[in-house]
Write a protein that holds these residues in place. Sequence first.
Motif, short mmCIF file in Angstrom:
data_model
loop_
_atom_site.label_atom_id
_atom_site.label_comp_id
_atom_site.label_asym_id
_atom_site.label_seq_id
_atom_site.Cartn_x
_atom_site.Cartn_y
_atom_site.Cartn_z
N ARG A 55 41.54 39.02 41.73
CA ARG A 55 42.53 39.87 42.41
C ARG A 55 43.77 39.06 42.74
O ARG A 55 43.72 37.84 42.80
CB ARG A 55 41.94 40.43 43.70
CG ARG A 55 41.15 39.37 44.43
CD ARG A 55 41.19 39.41 45.90
NE ARG A 55 40.57 38.21 46.42
CZ ARG A 55 41.24 37.10 46.66
NH1 ARG A 55 42.53 37.02 46.45
NH2 ARG A 55 40.62 36.03 47.13
N PHE A 61 43.99 38.62 51.57
CA PHE A 61 43.31 39.60 50.72
C PHE A 61 42.28 40.40 51.51
O PHE A 61 42.02 40.12 52.68
CB PHE A 61 42.65 38.89 49.53
CG PHE A 61 41.45 38.03 49.89
CD1 PHE A 61 41.63 36.74 50.36
CD2 PHE A 61 40.16 38.52 49.77
CE1 PHE A 61 40.53 35.94 50.70
CE2 PHE A 61 39.04 37.73 50.10
CZ PHE A 61 39.24 36.44 50.56
N ASP A 239 47.55 43.29 46.53
CA ASP A 239 46.86 43.41 45.24
C ASP A 239 47.31 44.71 44.55
O ASP A 239 48.05 44.69 43.57
CB ASP A 239 45.35 43.38 45.45
CG ASP A 239 44.58 43.31 44.14
OD1 ASP A 239 45.19 43.04 43.10
OD2 ASP A 239 43.34 43.51 44.16
#
Length: 477
Positions: A55, A61, A239
């Motif tokens: 990713r 994240f 992402d």
Amino acid sequence: MSDGSYPAPAHGAAGDEGAAARSAVVVGGGLAGITAALALADAGVRVTLLEGRPRLGGLAFSFQRGELTVDNGQHVYLRCCTAYRWFLDRIQGAALAPLQDRLDVPVVDVAKPEGRRLGRLRRDALPVPLHLGRSLAAYPHLSLAERAAVGRAALALKGLDLADPTLDTQDFGSWLAAHGQSARAIEALWDLVGVATLNAVAGDASLGLAAMVFKTGLLSDPGAADIGWAHVPLGELHDRLARKALDSAGVRTEVRTRVTSVSTNENGTWSVQVPGERLETDAVVLAVPQREAHDLLPAGTLDAPEQLLRIGTAPILNIHVVYDRTVLARPFFAALGTPVQWVFDRTAASGLGAGQYLALSQSAAQDDIDLPVAELRERYLPELERLIPGTRGAEVQDFFVTRERTATFAPTPGVGRLRPGARTKAPGLYLAGAWTATGWPATMESAVRSGVSAADAALSALGRPRPRHLFEFEEAA
Ligand SMILES: Cc1cc2nc3c(=O)[nH]c(=O)nc-3n(C[C@H](O)[C@H](O)[C@H](O)COP(=O)(O)OP(=O)(O)OC[C@H]3O[C@@H](n4cnc5c(N)ncnc54)[C@H](O)[C@@H]3O)c2cc1C
């Protein structure tokens, strides 16, 4: 390859409109790499972005844990983070990570036996430094004398010249003590802000970086320190939306693609090796952490590459607690008199159906980062009961931690001279990453700024004039 032996790249002349599209490979899909890729593609360069993990988003994240979408660590930004705000706009994510209308930080102190005490750090609609004057004057966690001393130190800080290199040789804690700041004032005010932004206590932080943070955030524009944070999982921004923006800009993005080497060719172009493929390109941006950059840099491309290995790292721990009911009415608060630092309500962003999900963000977490989960649970749940009355009697339905041992570079005195700029000695090879010489501590802002600087340097070498509209944040900064 020997020092200084790099051939000039075989490009068209600067501004050569007829030249074929130039190409660039960006290594690393964190915020620095995504930014560099977008900026290069927006200027008409053919870009390939290579990321080793499955990713994009690097250190910022999300992941799935049952029904919860969890961020690896709570991230906030400030209104003065003009580059990150440009990035949010560019990926069409600004509405998902809004800023407070006006700085307002509840600060709960549980140090005193008589119980909890709430203070607030908030600003008024007044010019700097009066915008914080009323809040400071009423700040209950400091004595009257300490509040006056804070005001004097803030003015002294405002007078520091950020371009003075000797600032980076001193530590912020000593400077604060020399400017009349008590241990309490450091804990209840300077470290409250500094630990969260620098990832170090004042005694471990470079005066240069600390002065940069406090001057820019609290002593420049009245609204500079208004806080923003993602109301969706970080992965949605860094992402999914980033990937969408890269796709529409025509960037070829490959995840699960770890670069194993970078080398230059006779004609000044570059080769980037990934398992099963060798990419040939005009320019390379290495947007990876400093240790990986050190390992990928061909010999002779930096004067002192070993300096990259001397840039230390600092950990951040996040503690995640899901309660069976709503226990906290505020979106976040900071804490004093307890090991707990900052607490955020992540319920809506995580997709939790019932109950409440709180995330504790623990910066400069050297002492806790390796403790077993059971020990952290034993230590932190009672602290939450002291801080948040609503947790008493509530059932803890889930408790887990995320550990980022190398969350940021360590902002120690002397780190400034170890951080390289975007340009290397090799034409066509550029560095990006929050750890490079942006003047900022390791933040999303620093990452985006570094990506822009690297793209900027590559664009001038590729003979692609930099489109003025791309980096408007520089003007706004
Ligand atoms: C828990 C935590 C909390 C934080 N809180 C805040 C905050 O509140 N506010 C804030 O502004 N900042 C915060 N930060 C810091 C911020 O997340 C980072 O400064 C920023 O995301 C760094 O981005 P980057 O692109 O420079 O580096 P990275 O995110 O490290 O990206 C580098 C990328 O390169 C990839 N890579 C490495 N080697 C290779 C290879 N050989 N081939 C291909 N790919 C490779 C990596 O997988 C990674 O994706 C926090 C960080 C953490 C961990």
